[in-house]
Scaffold this motif. Structure first.
Motif, PDB file in Angstrom:
ATOM      1  N   LEU A  17       0.831  -1.208   0.000  1.00 12.99           N
ATOM      2  CA  LEU A  17       0.000   0.000   0.000  1.00 12.99           C
ATOM      3  C   LEU A  17       0.863   1.255   0.000  1.00 12.99           C
ATOM      4  CD1 LEU A  17      -2.811  -1.059   2.517  1.00 12.99           C
ATOM      5  CD2 LEU A  17      -2.930  -0.995   0.014  1.00 12.99           C
ATOM      6  N   ALA A  18       2.000   1.214   0.683  1.00 15.88           N
ATOM      7  CA  ALA A  18       2.913   2.357   0.689  1.00 15.88           C
ATOM      8  C   ALA A  18       3.512   2.585  -0.699  1.00 15.88           C
ATOM      9  CB  ALA A  18       4.017   2.141   1.720  1.00 15.88           C
ATOM     10  N   ARG A  21       0.750   4.146  -2.933  1.00 17.81           N
ATOM     11  CA  ARG A  21      -0.079   5.145  -2.263  1.00 17.81           C
ATOM     12  C   ARG A  21      -0.592   6.232  -3.204  1.00 17.81           C
ATOM     13  NH1 ARG A  21       5.056   5.795  -0.498  1.00 17.81           N
ATOM     14  NH2 ARG A  21       6.046   7.810  -0.750  1.00 17.81           N
ATOM     15  N   ARG A  66      -6.102   2.017   1.805  1.00 16.35           N
ATOM     16  CA  ARG A  66      -4.902   2.849   1.676  1.00 16.35           C
ATOM     17  C   ARG A  66      -4.400   3.164   3.072  1.00 16.35           C
ATOM     18  NH1 ARG A  66      -7.614   8.486  -0.425  1.00 16.35           N
ATOM     19  NH2 ARG A  66      -8.581   9.056   1.552  1.00 16.35           N
ATOM     20  N   LEU A  67      -3.152   3.570   3.132  1.00 13.87           N
ATOM     21  CA  LEU A  67      -2.566   3.946   4.419  1.00 13.87           C
ATOM     22  C   LEU A  67      -3.260   5.197   4.943  1.00 13.87           C
ATOM     23  CD1 LEU A  67       1.269   3.523   3.745  1.00 13.87           C
ATOM     24  CD2 LEU A  67      -0.329   1.860   4.718  1.00 13.87           C
ATOM     25  N   ASP A  70       1.334   8.835   6.299  1.00 14.46           N
ATOM     26  CA  ASP A  70       2.517   8.730   5.452  1.00 14.46           C
ATOM     27  C   ASP A  70       3.340   7.504   5.860  1.00 14.46           C
ATOM     28  OD1 ASP A  70       5.613   9.671   5.057  1.00 14.46           O
ATOM     29  OD2 ASP A  70       4.278  10.518   3.525  1.00 14.46           O
ATOM     30  N   PRO A  71       3.986   6.812   4.904  1.00 12.35           N
ATOM     31  CA  PRO A  71       4.779   5.627   5.238  1.00 12.35           C
ATOM     32  C   PRO A  71       5.886   5.872   6.271  1.00 12.35           C
ATOM     33  CG  PRO A  71       4.475   5.771   2.878  1.00 12.35           C
ATOM     34  CD  PRO A  71       3.923   7.034   3.463  1.00 12.35           C
TER      35      PRO A  71
END
Length: 139
Positions: A17-18, A21, A66-67, A70-71
């Motif tokens: 997902l990261a 993104r 989605r995340l 932020d990763p």
């Protein structure tokens, strides 16, 4: 301590997902295909991550996951703890140490506490962004 398939796949899900993104919500079937993981298994991994506000979900044709952040704001340690429960190396450190009747006189307790500290520091020092960048000297 042994990281289960659930923990390893959760980390792979979050990294996927990261990586994607910028594509909006990602369908689990797409993650499953890219990661060569069962979609049904991913469906079991999502709820604890969603409950911890690590994932956002979208419904409908463009739905998926989605995340939520932020990763760089997710550590490997926090992801594994959400899916594994505990990262303790010995059972007596899973809960409250005071529950163990041997803790006041246990000569080995400081060893396990130190090992847990090292593991926590290492895993909490690596973010999803570090893994994506592969520039982290900790890896």
């Amino acid at each position: 301590m042994k990281i289960s398939t659930k923990g390893r796949y959760a980390l792979r899900l979050m990294l996927d997902l990261a990586e994607h993104r910028g594509d909006g919500f990602i369908a689990l079937k797409d993650v499953a295909e890219r990661q060569n993981v069962s979609k049904k298994y991913l469906e079991q991994i999502v709820p604890p991550l969603q409950k911890a506000d690590m994932l956002q979900s979208g419904r409908g044709l463009q739905g998926g996951y989605r995340l939520a952040k932020d990763p760089a704001q997710y550590t490997v340690g926090e992801i594994l703890r959400r899916t594994e429960g505990s990262l303790s190396t010995v059972r007596c450190l899973d809960g409250d140490i005071d529950e163990c009747p041997h803790s006041p006189s246990c000569l080995t307790l400081p060893i396990w506490q130190g090992l847990n500290r090292v593991i926590d520091q290492y895993l909490d020092g690596i973010t999803l962004q570090d893994v994506l960048d592969r520039t982290c000297d900790k890896l």
